[in-house]
Motif scaffolding. Structure first.
Motif, PDB file in Angstrom:
ATOM      1  N   GLY A 123       0.897  -1.224   0.129  1.00  0.00           N
ATOM      2  CA  GLY A 123      -0.012  -0.019   0.065  1.00  0.00           C
ATOM      3  C   GLY A 123       0.884   1.319   0.015  1.00  0.00           C
ATOM      4  N   MET A 124       2.076   1.171   0.774  1.00  0.00           N
ATOM      5  CA  MET A 124       2.905   2.271   0.902  1.00  0.00           C
ATOM      6  C   MET A 124       3.491   2.516  -0.605  1.00  0.00           C
ATOM      7  SD  MET A 124       2.408   3.730   3.686  1.00  0.00           S
ATOM      8  CE  MET A 124       3.137   5.286   2.923  1.00  0.00           C
ATOM      9  N   ILE A 127       0.872   4.455  -2.592  1.00  0.00           N
ATOM     10  CA  ILE A 127       0.997   5.882  -2.228  1.00  0.00           C
ATOM     11  C   ILE A 127       1.794   6.629  -2.582  1.00  0.00           C
ATOM     12  CG2 ILE A 127       0.501   7.484  -0.261  1.00  0.00           C
ATOM     13  CD1 ILE A 127      -1.073   5.266   1.133  1.00  0.00           C
ATOM     14  N   TYR A 155      -3.174   7.030   7.723  1.00  0.00           N
ATOM     15  CA  TYR A 155      -2.338   5.795   8.229  1.00  0.00           C
ATOM     16  C   TYR A 155      -1.009   6.380   8.880  1.00  0.00           C
ATOM     17  CZ  TYR A 155       0.380   1.615   7.805  1.00  0.00           C
ATOM     18  OH  TYR A 155       1.164   0.343   7.756  1.00  0.00           O
ATOM     19  N   THR A 158       1.571   6.691   5.683  1.00  0.00           N
ATOM     20  CA  THR A 158       1.415   8.001   4.899  1.00  0.00           C
ATOM     21  C   THR A 158       1.748   9.242   5.909  1.00  0.00           C
ATOM     22  OG1 THR A 158      -0.541   6.688   4.269  1.00  0.00           O
ATOM     23  CG2 THR A 158      -0.327   9.047   3.479  1.00  0.00           C
ATOM     24  N   GLU A 200      -7.834  10.321   3.320  1.00  0.00           N
ATOM     25  CA  GLU A 200      -8.022   8.669   3.474  1.00  0.00           C
ATOM     26  C   GLU A 200      -9.738   8.592   4.143  1.00  0.00           C
ATOM     27  OE1 GLU A 200      -4.591   7.068   5.527  1.00  0.00           O
ATOM     28  OE2 GLU A 200      -6.242   6.042   7.000  1.00  0.00           O
ATOM     29  N   ASN A 204      -7.771   5.347   8.933  1.00  0.00           N
ATOM     30  CA  ASN A 204      -7.053   4.430   9.917  1.00  0.00           C
ATOM     31  C   ASN A 204      -6.254   5.157  10.855  1.00  0.00           C
ATOM     32  OD1 ASN A 204      -5.610   2.366  11.096  1.00  0.00           O
ATOM     33  ND2 ASN A 204      -4.833   1.659   9.135  1.00  0.00           N
ATOM     34  N   SER A 251      -4.299  -0.098   0.283  1.00  0.00           N
ATOM     35  CA  SER A 251      -3.376  -1.269   0.531  1.00  0.00           C
ATOM     36  C   SER A 251      -4.153  -2.618   0.339  1.00  0.00           C
ATOM     37  CB  SER A 251      -3.034  -1.027   2.239  1.00  0.00           C
ATOM     38  OG  SER A 251      -2.581  -2.421   2.414  1.00  0.00           O
ATOM     39  N   THR A 253      -3.254  -5.421   1.066  1.00  0.00           N
ATOM     40  CA  THR A 253      -2.918  -6.220   2.106  1.00  0.00           C
ATOM     41  C   THR A 253      -4.036  -6.357   2.906  1.00  0.00           C
ATOM     42  OG1 THR A 253      -0.867  -4.992   2.015  1.00  0.00           O
ATOM     43  CG2 THR A 253      -1.230  -6.439   3.874  1.00  0.00           C
ATOM     44  N   LYS A 254      -4.929  -5.247   3.115  1.00  0.00           N
ATOM     45  CA  LYS A 254      -5.816  -5.484   3.982  1.00  0.00           C
ATOM     46  C   LYS A 254      -7.132  -6.369   3.724  1.00  0.00           C
ATOM     47  CE  LYS A 254      -2.993  -2.873   6.098  1.00  0.00           C
ATOM     48  NZ  LYS A 254      -2.776  -1.348   6.125  1.00  0.00           N
ATOM     49  N   ILE A 263       1.308  -9.023   0.996  1.00  0.00           N
ATOM     50  CA  ILE A 263       1.222  -7.445   1.261  1.00  0.00           C
ATOM     51  C   ILE A 263       1.184  -7.078  -0.369  1.00  0.00           C
ATOM     52  CG2 ILE A 263       2.887  -5.774   1.403  1.00  0.00           C
ATOM     53  CD1 ILE A 263       2.307  -6.998   4.325  1.00  0.00           C
ATOM     54  N   LEU A 409      -4.913  -5.260   9.758  1.00  0.00           N
ATOM     55  CA  LEU A 409      -6.542  -5.204   9.818  1.00  0.00           C
ATOM     56  C   LEU A 409      -6.849  -5.689   8.553  1.00  0.00           C
ATOM     57  CD1 LEU A 409      -7.294  -2.188   7.764  1.00  0.00           C
ATOM     58  CD2 LEU A 409      -5.654  -1.393   9.518  1.00  0.00           C
TER      59      LEU A 409
HETATM   60  C1  LIG Z   1      -2.201  -0.340   5.780  1.00  0.00           C
HETATM   61  C2  LIG Z   1      -2.306   0.766   5.285  1.00  0.00           C
HETATM   62  C3  LIG Z   1      -1.533   1.445   4.227  1.00  0.00           C
HETATM   63  C4  LIG Z   1      -0.206   0.918   4.005  1.00  0.00           C
HETATM   64  O1  LIG Z   1      -0.188  -0.324   3.229  1.00  0.00           O
HETATM   65  P1  LIG Z   1       0.898  -1.461   3.300  1.00  0.00           P
HETATM   66  O2  LIG Z   1       0.281  -2.622   2.242  1.00  0.00           O
HETATM   67  O3  LIG Z   1       1.059  -1.889   4.751  1.00  0.00           O
HETATM   68  O4  LIG Z   1       2.069  -0.768   2.791  1.00  0.00           O
HETATM   69  C5  LIG Z   1      -1.970   2.487   3.644  1.00  0.00           C
HETATM   70  N1  LIG Z   1      -3.311   3.047   3.905  1.00  0.00           N
HETATM   71  C6  LIG Z   1      -4.073   2.418   4.774  1.00  0.00           C
HETATM   72  C7  LIG Z   1      -5.475   3.101   5.119  1.00  0.00           C
HETATM   73  C8  LIG Z   1      -3.490   1.385   5.539  1.00  0.00           C
HETATM   74  O5  LIG Z   1      -4.461   0.815   6.499  1.00  0.00           O
END
Ligand SMILES: *Cc1c(COP(=O)(O)O)cnc(C)c1O
Length: 475
Positions: A123-124, A127, A155, A158, A200, A204, A251, A253-254, A263, A409
């Motif tokens: 996610g980073m 961004i 986050y 961020t 956002e 978060n 992200s 990942t979530k 990830i 999360l």
């Molecule tokens: C976790 C998260 C990120 C970063 O994502 P990663 O996959 O951990 O790099 C960015 N924005 C939000 C809202 C997140 O919850």
């Protein structure tokens, strides 16, 4: 590129490439007519694609680093980006391609215009890739200072990217907006040197809300894009492009990889966005531009394995998000009643500031098909503060028996964290005050267990706070 003269052999491949692109576009148009769940299950991988993959009905994982070319003409046409090809897995890869097409279709669901996506390693990375291209030197005003305007409730990663990497290391002014519901605060911070507006939603860990449509209008009035991190909502609940946002970052990942098997991230953009800087290709198709140029040069590509894990979880995104959201609402209401809890933040609670705006944007996609009318659904994430400060919060946290203690999360399993000592530790006390992250805040990502069992675990953990206070009083 445009003044290169290609040999007849290369031109034949370019012609073939045009046919391939037309077929792909036709398939995309066909899939855009389908419902959300159908798109999530199939993406752009259909029978035609299967036949060139030994008939496999599931998207194959291409672990190969590179693509073999038929001959030098094929290679030249591909490397000039003049025919669909993947070349090298840092730039593109068929498995990532299936994921990107699915992500673009899901976030573009219900939106009329064209949408493209670029999958990233996290996610980073998404961004960074979505914001960094806008920080280029403006050839018309090369000496001017650059600023960006962003919601402070965001986050931790961020916050650090903008506040440290951009601001401290590169001298870019970050103008944090403290009350994201206040349009005047946003408006007062944008000027002729602002490159983008970033928010956002919901945020978060504070679940802050803003009015996407109004903020997009404001940004567009200044000729700059609105970038929305909608990780917490997922496209099953909210699709910001429909409401005027230009770029969506996730992200993945979530909740989009609910299983927790990897990830990943994504930049998803509509075509023809506003921008004060960059070559013409950049605003024309931002996600493709990022993929072909800055992404290629920075190298944050996702592994095909992780891409496949995400793709697999996306197939049932809507039903999972629906269950997790309904569980989260029950847990939020339960926590509101608990005497050890100070305050609960959840966009679905009527007394939460921003409830009206959240209700305007957060709907379970296609819920009218199930329930006869659209149904609001507010996601899996909530946060709450524990009475008795940091110590009481840690007592409760350490007492959890089933809810996982982790900085994670969006999981199918319920997970809790204390942001002040984890995700938001490194931004320091001042940064946490700015982002409104007190030491007694607990972030809870509600999973798909039976809600009664989740509440039971929280109840016994919260009861431990009282017990430990009694022990102190009598001991
Ligand atoms: C976790 C998260 C990120 C970063 O994502 P990663 O996959 O951990 O790099 C960015 N924005 C939000 C809202 C997140 O919850």
């Amino acid at each position: 590129m445009s003044d290169t003269i290609y040999s007849p052999g290369v031109q034949a491949y370019i012609k073939k490439g045009e046919t391939m692109a037309t077929d792909l576009a036709a398939h995309r148009t066909k899939m855009r007519q389908k419902k959300f769940d159908t798109i999530a299950v199939h993406g752009l991988y259909g029978m035609e694609a299967a036949l060139s993959n030994q008939g496999s009905i599931i998207e194959p994982a291409y672990f190969s680093s590179a693509q073999h070319f038929e001959n030098s003409d094929h290679m030249e046409a591909s490397l000039a980006y003049l025919m669909p090809s993947w070349t090298y897995s840092r730039i593109a890869n068929p498995t990532l391609g299936y994921l990107e097409e699915t992500l673009a279709l899901l976030d573009g669901y219900g939106f009329d215009g064209e949408v493209s996506a670029c999958a990233t390693s996290s996610g980073m990375a998404a961004i960074f890739m979505a914001t960094n291209p806008f920080l280029a030197i403006d050839e018309d005003t090369p000496g001017q200072p650059i600023n960006i305007v962003a919601g402070a409730k965001c986050y931790g990663g961020t916050f650090m990217l903008f506040g440290q990497r951009y601001a401290v290391e590169r001298g870019i002014e970050v103008r944090w907006v403290r009350n994201t519901l206040d349009l005047d605060e946003w408006a007062g911070k944008i000027d002729a040197n602002t490159r983008f507006v970033f928010g956002e939603m919901p945020s978060n860990p504070s679940l802050a809300i803003f009015d996407i449509e109004a903020l997009a209008e404001l940004a567009h009035g200044h000729g700059i894009p609105l970038i929305v991190d909608s990780t917490v909502a997922t496209p099953a609940l909210m699709r910001p492009l429909r409401h005027g946002a230009d770029i969506v970052v996730h992200s993945t990942t979530k909740a989009m990889t609910t299983s927790g098997f990897g990830i990943g991230g994504a930049v998803i953009a509509r075509h023809n966005i506003p921008s004060r800087v960059g070559p013409d290709e950049m605003p024309a198709n931002f996600a493709l531009y990022v993929k072909l140029f800055p992404f290629r040069d920075h190298g944050p590509s996702i592994s095909p394995f992780n891409a496949l894990m995400t793709l697999n979880d996306l197939r049932t995104l809507r039903s999972k998000v629906s269950i997790m959201s309904s569980n989260a609402l029950q847990v939020a209401q339960f926590l509101q009643q608990n005497p050890q809890v100070e305050e609960v933040d959840y966009p679905g609670l009527h007394d939460m500031p921003g409830y009206d705006i959240a209700s305007r944007y957060m709907w379970l996609v296609d819920s009218e098909d199930d329930y006869g009318a659209p149904v609001n659904s507010f996601g899996h994430l909530l946060s709450f503060t524990v009475k008795g400060g940091a110590a009481a919060t840690r007592t409760m946290f350490d007492q959890l028996q089933m809810v996982w203690r982790a900085t994670d999360l969006g999981r199918i399993k319920t997970v809790a964290t204390i942001p002040a000592i984890s995700t938001h530790q490194q931004q320091g006390e001042e940064g946490r005050a700015l982002a409104d992250v007190p030491p007694n805040l607990v972030r809870l990502s509600v999973g798909a267990e039976h809600p009664a069992d989740i509440m039971k675990d929280l109840e016994q953990a919260l009861a431990a706070v009282n017990q430990s206070k009694l022990m102190q009083a009598y001991g």
